[in-house]
Design an enzyme around this catalytic site. Structure first.
Site, PDB file in Angstrom:
ATOM      1  N   GLY A  90      -5.290   3.362  -4.727  1.00  0.00           N
ATOM      2  CA  GLY A  90      -5.030   3.801  -6.089  1.00  0.00           C
ATOM      3  C   GLY A  90      -6.282   4.535  -6.501  1.00  0.00           C
ATOM      4  O   GLY A  90      -7.243   3.921  -6.954  1.00  0.00           O
ATOM      5  N   ARG A  91      -6.245   5.844  -6.290  1.00  0.00           N
ATOM      6  CA  ARG A  91      -7.465   6.651  -6.455  1.00  0.00           C
ATOM      7  C   ARG A  91      -8.121   6.435  -7.816  1.00  0.00           C
ATOM      8  O   ARG A  91      -9.312   6.258  -7.907  1.00  0.00           O
ATOM      9  CB  ARG A  91      -7.109   8.130  -6.293  1.00  0.00           C
ATOM     10  CG  ARG A  91      -8.282   9.044  -6.168  1.00  0.00           C
ATOM     11  CD  ARG A  91      -7.816  10.468  -6.282  1.00  0.00           C
ATOM     12  NE  ARG A  91      -6.836  10.797  -5.254  1.00  0.00           N
ATOM     13  CZ  ARG A  91      -7.151  11.372  -4.096  1.00  0.00           C
ATOM     14  NH1 ARG A  91      -8.386  11.646  -3.816  1.00  0.00           N
ATOM     15  NH2 ARG A  91      -6.206  11.677  -3.228  1.00  0.00           N
TER      16      ARG A  91
ATOM     17  N   GLU B 229      -9.078   0.403  -5.843  1.00  0.00           N
ATOM     18  CA  GLU B 229      -9.909   1.384  -5.131  1.00  0.00           C
ATOM     19  C   GLU B 229     -10.859   2.156  -6.056  1.00  0.00           C
ATOM     20  O   GLU B 229     -12.024   2.358  -5.746  1.00  0.00           O
ATOM     21  CB  GLU B 229      -8.969   2.373  -4.427  1.00  0.00           C
ATOM     22  CG  GLU B 229      -9.652   3.413  -3.592  1.00  0.00           C
ATOM     23  CD  GLU B 229      -8.661   4.412  -2.981  1.00  0.00           C
ATOM     24  OE1 GLU B 229      -7.491   4.468  -3.399  1.00  0.00           O
ATOM     25  OE2 GLU B 229      -9.076   5.147  -2.087  1.00  0.00           O
TER      26      GLU B 229
ATOM     27  N   LYS C 268     -11.692 -22.093   3.347  1.00  0.00           N
ATOM     28  CA  LYS C 268     -13.126 -21.823   3.555  1.00  0.00           C
ATOM     29  C   LYS C 268     -13.559 -20.390   3.263  1.00  0.00           C
ATOM     30  O   LYS C 268     -14.725 -20.069   3.414  1.00  0.00           O
ATOM     31  CB  LYS C 268     -13.523 -22.218   4.975  1.00  0.00           C
ATOM     32  CG  LYS C 268     -12.794 -21.465   6.078  1.00  0.00           C
ATOM     33  CD  LYS C 268     -13.294 -21.919   7.452  1.00  0.00           C
ATOM     34  CE  LYS C 268     -12.559 -21.187   8.543  1.00  0.00           C
ATOM     35  NZ  LYS C 268     -12.914 -21.599   9.889  1.00  0.00           N
TER      36      LYS C 268
ATOM     37  N   GLY D 121      -0.806  12.825  -0.497  1.00  0.00           N
ATOM     38  CA  GLY D 121      -0.784  11.603   0.311  1.00  0.00           C
ATOM     39  C   GLY D 121       0.636  11.158   0.613  1.00  0.00           C
ATOM     40  O   GLY D 121       1.556  11.367  -0.184  1.00  0.00           O
TER      41      GLY D 121
ATOM     42  N   LYS E 143       6.271  11.988  -6.667  1.00  0.00           N
ATOM     43  CA  LYS E 143       5.814  11.143  -5.542  1.00  0.00           C
ATOM     44  C   LYS E 143       4.400  10.640  -5.781  1.00  0.00           C
ATOM     45  O   LYS E 143       3.576  11.376  -6.333  1.00  0.00           O
ATOM     46  CB  LYS E 143       5.838  12.005  -4.268  1.00  0.00           C
ATOM     47  CG  LYS E 143       5.179  11.393  -3.084  1.00  0.00           C
ATOM     48  CD  LYS E 143       4.073  12.249  -2.462  1.00  0.00           C
ATOM     49  CE  LYS E 143       2.842  12.352  -3.279  1.00  0.00           C
ATOM     50  NZ  LYS E 143       1.650  12.871  -2.596  1.00  0.00           N
ATOM     51  N   THR E 144       4.088   9.468  -5.431  1.00  0.00           N
ATOM     52  CA  THR E 144       2.746   8.926  -5.212  1.00  0.00           C
ATOM     53  C   THR E 144       2.790   7.412  -5.215  1.00  0.00           C
ATOM     54  O   THR E 144       3.388   6.801  -6.119  1.00  0.00           O
ATOM     55  CB  THR E 144       1.655   9.396  -6.206  1.00  0.00           C
ATOM     56  OG1 THR E 144       0.445   8.724  -5.872  1.00  0.00           O
ATOM     57  CG2 THR E 144       1.972   9.138  -7.669  1.00  0.00           C
TER      58      THR E 144
ATOM     59  N   TYR F  83      -3.709   2.766   3.761  1.00  0.00           N
ATOM     60  CA  TYR F  83      -2.885   3.567   4.671  1.00  0.00           C
ATOM     61  C   TYR F  83      -1.742   2.745   5.262  1.00  0.00           C
ATOM     62  O   TYR F  83      -0.706   3.297   5.616  1.00  0.00           O
ATOM     63  CB  TYR F  83      -3.774   4.174   5.770  1.00  0.00           C
ATOM     64  CG  TYR F  83      -4.819   5.088   5.161  1.00  0.00           C
ATOM     65  CD1 TYR F  83      -4.497   6.389   4.796  1.00  0.00           C
ATOM     66  CD2 TYR F  83      -6.097   4.618   4.872  1.00  0.00           C
ATOM     67  CE1 TYR F  83      -5.432   7.213   4.180  1.00  0.00           C
ATOM     68  CE2 TYR F  83      -7.032   5.432   4.254  1.00  0.00           C
ATOM     69  CZ  TYR F  83      -6.695   6.724   3.906  1.00  0.00           C
ATOM     70  OH  TYR F  83      -7.609   7.537   3.287  1.00  0.00           O
ATOM     71  N   GLU F  84      -1.950   1.408   5.345  1.00  0.00           N
ATOM     72  CA  GLU F  84      -0.917   0.523   5.917  1.00  0.00           C
ATOM     73  C   GLU F  84       0.410   0.629   5.174  1.00  0.00           C
ATOM     74  O   GLU F  84       1.474   0.369   5.736  1.00  0.00           O
ATOM     75  CB  GLU F  84      -1.357  -0.950   5.824  1.00  0.00           C
ATOM     76  CG  GLU F  84      -2.559  -1.339   6.619  1.00  0.00           C
ATOM     77  CD  GLU F  84      -3.886  -1.014   5.939  1.00  0.00           C
ATOM     78  OE1 GLU F  84      -3.904  -0.225   4.989  1.00  0.00           O
ATOM     79  OE2 GLU F  84      -4.901  -1.559   6.394  1.00  0.00           O
TER      80      GLU F  84
ATOM     81  N   ARG G 260      -3.067  18.816   1.469  1.00  0.00           N
ATOM     82  CA  ARG G 260      -3.588  18.793   0.102  1.00  0.00           C
ATOM     83  C   ARG G 260      -4.005  20.166  -0.424  1.00  0.00           C
ATOM     84  O   ARG G 260      -4.678  20.253  -1.450  1.00  0.00           O
ATOM     85  CB  ARG G 260      -4.764  17.814   0.009  1.00  0.00           C
ATOM     86  CG  ARG G 260      -4.369  16.348   0.136  1.00  0.00           C
ATOM     87  CD  ARG G 260      -5.436  15.425  -0.384  1.00  0.00           C
ATOM     88  NE  ARG G 260      -5.092  14.014  -0.229  1.00  0.00           N
ATOM     89  CZ  ARG G 260      -4.339  13.322  -1.080  1.00  0.00           C
ATOM     90  NH1 ARG G 260      -3.854  13.909  -2.149  1.00  0.00           N
ATOM     91  NH2 ARG G 260      -4.081  12.047  -0.868  1.00  0.00           N
TER      92      ARG G 260
ATOM     93  N   ASP H  29       0.961  14.275  -9.589  1.00  0.00           N
ATOM     94  CA  ASP H  29       0.772  14.995 -10.858  1.00  0.00           C
ATOM     95  C   ASP H  29       0.182  16.391 -10.640  1.00  0.00           C
ATOM     96  O   ASP H  29       0.664  17.369 -11.221  1.00  0.00           O
ATOM     97  CB  ASP H  29      -0.063  14.173 -11.851  1.00  0.00           C
ATOM     98  CG  ASP H  29      -1.374  13.679 -11.276  1.00  0.00           C
ATOM     99  OD1 ASP H  29      -1.521  13.635 -10.046  1.00  0.00           O
ATOM    100  OD2 ASP H  29      -2.279  13.341 -12.060  1.00  0.00           O
ATOM    101  N   ASP H  30      -0.804  16.508  -9.752  1.00  0.00           N
ATOM    102  CA  ASP H  30      -1.401  17.825  -9.512  1.00  0.00           C
ATOM    103  C   ASP H  30      -0.395  18.778  -8.875  1.00  0.00           C
ATOM    104  O   ASP H  30      -0.285  19.936  -9.273  1.00  0.00           O
ATOM    105  CB  ASP H  30      -2.604  17.706  -8.567  1.00  0.00           C
ATOM    106  CG  ASP H  30      -3.860  17.309  -9.320  1.00  0.00           C
ATOM    107  OD1 ASP H  30      -3.825  17.350 -10.569  1.00  0.00           O
ATOM    108  OD2 ASP H  30      -4.854  16.950  -8.662  1.00  0.00           O
TER     109      ASP H  30
ATOM    110  N   ASP I   6       0.402   5.690  -5.856  1.00  0.00           N
ATOM    111  CA  ASP I   6      -0.507   5.230  -6.915  1.00  0.00           C
ATOM    112  C   ASP I   6       0.235   4.850  -8.198  1.00  0.00           C
ATOM    113  O   ASP I   6      -0.312   4.160  -9.046  1.00  0.00           O
ATOM    114  CB  ASP I   6      -1.533   6.321  -7.251  1.00  0.00           C
ATOM    115  CG  ASP I   6      -2.540   6.521  -6.134  1.00  0.00           C
ATOM    116  OD1 ASP I   6      -2.402   5.871  -5.086  1.00  0.00           O
ATOM    117  OD2 ASP I   6      -3.461   7.346  -6.296  1.00  0.00           O
TER     118      ASP I   6
HETATM  119  P1  FBP Z   1      -1.417  11.139  -3.770  1.00  0.00           P
HETATM  120  O1  FBP Z   1      -1.966  11.067  -5.161  1.00  0.00           O
HETATM  121  O2  FBP Z   1      -1.492  12.480  -3.168  1.00  0.00           O
HETATM  122  O3  FBP Z   1      -0.042  10.561  -3.685  1.00  0.00           O
HETATM  123  O4  FBP Z   1      -2.326  10.211  -2.828  1.00  0.00           O
HETATM  124  C1  FBP Z   1      -2.772   8.984  -3.276  1.00  0.00           C
HETATM  125  C2  FBP Z   1      -3.600   8.279  -2.244  1.00  0.00           C
HETATM  126  O5  FBP Z   1      -2.805   7.539  -1.360  1.00  0.00           O
HETATM  127  C3  FBP Z   1      -4.625   7.396  -2.960  1.00  0.00           C
HETATM  128  O6  FBP Z   1      -4.134   6.118  -3.211  1.00  0.00           O
HETATM  129  C4  FBP Z   1      -5.810   7.463  -2.051  1.00  0.00           C
HETATM  130  O7  FBP Z   1      -6.998   7.344  -2.785  1.00  0.00           O
HETATM  131  C5  FBP Z   1      -5.722   8.826  -1.458  1.00  0.00           C
HETATM  132  O8  FBP Z   1      -4.376   9.183  -1.472  1.00  0.00           O
HETATM  133  C6  FBP Z   1      -6.241   8.920  -0.055  1.00  0.00           C
HETATM  134  O9  FBP Z   1      -6.200  10.256   0.345  1.00  0.00           O
HETATM  135  P2  FBP Z   1      -6.317  10.782   1.830  1.00  0.00           P
HETATM  136  O10 FBP Z   1      -4.974  10.608   2.455  1.00  0.00           O
HETATM  137  O11 FBP Z   1      -6.648  12.209   1.673  1.00  0.00           O
HETATM  138  O12 FBP Z   1      -7.338   9.954   2.523  1.00  0.00           O
END
Ligand code: FBP
Length: 552
Positions: A251-252, A311, A242, A81, A202-203, A426-427, A145, A175-176, A205
């Site tokens: 955050g997967r 998430e 209101k 991501g 990187k991430t 994504y924002e 990915r 991590d992966d 998350d």
């Molecule tokens: P990474 O672990 O590859 O950095 O991605 C994290 C993330 O942004 C998560 O927060 C989210 O759940 C996921 O990627 C969304 O993945 P995709 O871009 O494949 O929709």
């Protein structure tokens, strides 16, 4: 290309390097520390990584550069991501590589790890790279990915590297991806391929961190972007008085993003998945917890609020995980066809009712129908429910609505409840990197080249002391195997980098825990505003609250 004024201005920004990397390349020497070992399962990891295990941690310092002068041809890959700052890792790598020897070459493999296997690349030059300095996104070469993990892929990787004379690969990933970087490094070493592998953390998350890696890049910018918008929503909520806003943040699995946003904005509610799991909370208990805040605030005339939902939370609810496992089983193999042949929802519902255990059916029954249907519609290629697609913000607001209806009937709740829903993910992933991420990423890339130049293989580029000004940051590297342990994945024991979940005895969570009861009832919102790129350092160079609390 149309360029916004900010983008143009950001091209001119000079990222700050750690003090020890600010001398000319010829004045950077290396200090080796003691041999390392993996965080757990040492014998097993050692036996799987005989060529790369146990290497020392290293730190760069001012001194005579003793690295061997040779032409370097480096390939870089963006994996997974998007995270703000990825472009600057490439820029830092490029600048160090060219500063060392102008004949050095940087290849960018396109669209993630598959670019290496497909031999799909571009070669960087000044003109191309300058358009990406200090910008967000991964569009400089694209990301993907695909996992590099099979012997066959490794063989192709060796061939591609040989063909281009590549001496090192830099993998920028989570991590992966870094686990796979370690496996690739070991393979190259075992086959005398003459190719080094360096990883970069990187991430957004934030779950690639440990005693060595203080944070993954992108977390700072992404959480600041979400926090800006959550703060704005809080102010809107407090103005209109209101709506209850249910905000899901990315955050997967780990809840670092949700926690950081809560620390920055002080919402009424923030769920932390790791706590939900530790306390074995049920959906009903979580809904009651939120409904308590709604009820107390309503009693004080405040029929509005903000709740942050991570998430991945539903996967941490034990009864929900059990339900998912049963649904996967219920639709395994040809049973899915029988289910899909049923045309009405009531027929499908009866099929489900017959197939689930009493306990799971009770959980299923309280879900809103849209979520029930989502569980059966959205399946991954293996036929499993895609939990990440579940609209948990809507799930919890629906459950809270039911709770409040019951409380109204019982006469304890007299307020109004109008819910609005948001998902921020994504924002934030491609925002212009904050100064912190711009500096950190550039330093990681620059440092990655120093590791290559000094001949290290299977190392992670490491920059630490990050809560201090950049001049005090410490640059070096650590063997990736140091972060590894054995875990069960897809029915097999695998060496992997341990994912960092929110620690419930860590300072960031403790701070949140000490304050959340007050935030749940009062309106204690804080409004962080937009990321500032120009202005006083105390506004522009702020780190995350998480990092500040962890380091202080
Ligand atoms: P990474 O672990 O590859 O950095 O991605 C994290 C993330 O942004 C998560 O927060 C989210 O759940 C996921 O990627 C969304 O993945 P995709 O871009 O494949 O929709």
């Amino acid at each position: 290309m149309n360029i916004s004024p900010l983008q143009k201005a950001r091209y001119e920004y000079s990222p700050k390097l750690p003090g020890m990397l600010r001398h000319g390349i010829e004045d950077i020497c290396v200090n080796e520390g003691a041999a390392t070992q993996s965080v757990a399962d040492q014998d097993k990891i050692r036996s799987l990584f005989p060529n790369t295990y146990g290497k020392p941690e290293i730190t760069f310092a001012k001194g005579t550069n003793t690295s061997v002068a040779k032409k370097q041809v480096v390939g870089v890959i963006l994996s997974g991501g998007q995270a703000p700052g990825g472009h600057n890792v490439v820029c830092g790598l490029y600048d160090a590589l060219k500063a060392t020897n102008k004949d050095n070459v940087l290849y960018g493999f396109k669209n993630g790890p598959s670019g290496l296997i497909d031999d799909d690349f571009l070669i960087f030059d000044d003109e191309y790279i300058n358009e990406y300095r200090n910008t967000g996104g991964f569009d400089i070469i694209g990301s993907g990915r695909t996992k590099l993990e099979t012997e066959e892929q490794f063989k192709v990787a060796v061939e591609v590297c040989k063909k281009h004379g590549i001496t090192a690969i830099v993998i920028i990933g989570g991590d992966d991806s870094n686990t796979n970087a370690a496996v690739l490094a070991e393979y190259f070493a075992a086959h005398n391929a003459g190719v080094q592998v360096i990883g970069c953390p990187k991430t957004i998350d934030g779950d690639l961190k440990n005693e060595d890696i203080e944070c993954s890049f992108g977390f700072d910018t992404a959480t600041k972007t979400y926090s800006e918008v959550i703060g704005n929503i809080e102010r809107d909520a407090n103005s209109a008085k209101k709506y209850w806003h249910f905000v899901k943040v990315m955050g997967r699995s780990a809840s670092h993003v949700a926690l950081e946003c809560a620390l920055e904005t002080q919402p009424n509610i923030c769920l932390i998945s790791e706590e939900v799991a530790a306390k074995k909370m049920s959906l009903s208990q979580i809904a009651d917890y939120i409904a308590d805040s709604v009820e107390k605030r309503a009693a004080n005339g405040m029929n509005f609020g903000v709740a942050i939902i991570p998430e991945g939370v539903v996967e941490f609810v034990p009864e929900f995980s059990a339900l998912i496992a049963e649904i996967n089983e219920l639709l395994a193999g040809s049973k899915a066809e029988t289910f899909n042949a049923l045309t009405s929802w009531s027929d499908k519902y009866s099929f489900i009712e017959k197939g689930l255990s009493k306990e799971s059916m009770a959980v299923f029954a309280i879900l809103p129908q849209t979520i029930q249907q989502q569980l059966f519609l959205e399946r991954d290629p293996h036929g499993n429910v895609q939990v990440s697609l579940i609209e948990s913000e809507k799930l919890f607001s629906a459950l809270v609505k039911d709770k409040l209806a019951a409380r109204k009937a019982a006469g304890t709740y007299k307020g109004k409840f109008n819910a609005l829903h948001h998902f921020f993910g994504y924002e934030g992933r491609c925002a212009f990197p904050s100064n912190f991420d711009a500096d950190y990423c550039y330093s990681l890339g620059y440092n990655a080249f120093m590791l290559i130049q000094y001949g290290y293989n299977g190392y992670l580029s490491k920059v630490s002391n990050l809560s201090r000004p950049a001049s005090e940051w410490v640059a070096g590297g650590m063997p990736i195997t140091k972060m590894m342990n054995m875990e069960r994945r897809h029915g097999e024991d695998k060496p992997v980098i341990r994912k960092a979940l929110v620690e419930l005895d860590g300072k960031p969570f403790k701070f949140f825990e000490a304050n959340r009861d007050q935030w749940a009832v009062e309106t204690a919102y804080t409004y962080p505003g937009a990321i500032q790129y120009y202005g006083p350092s105390e506004v522009c160079d702020l780190t995350t609250r998480t990092l500040a609390l962890e380091k202080n």
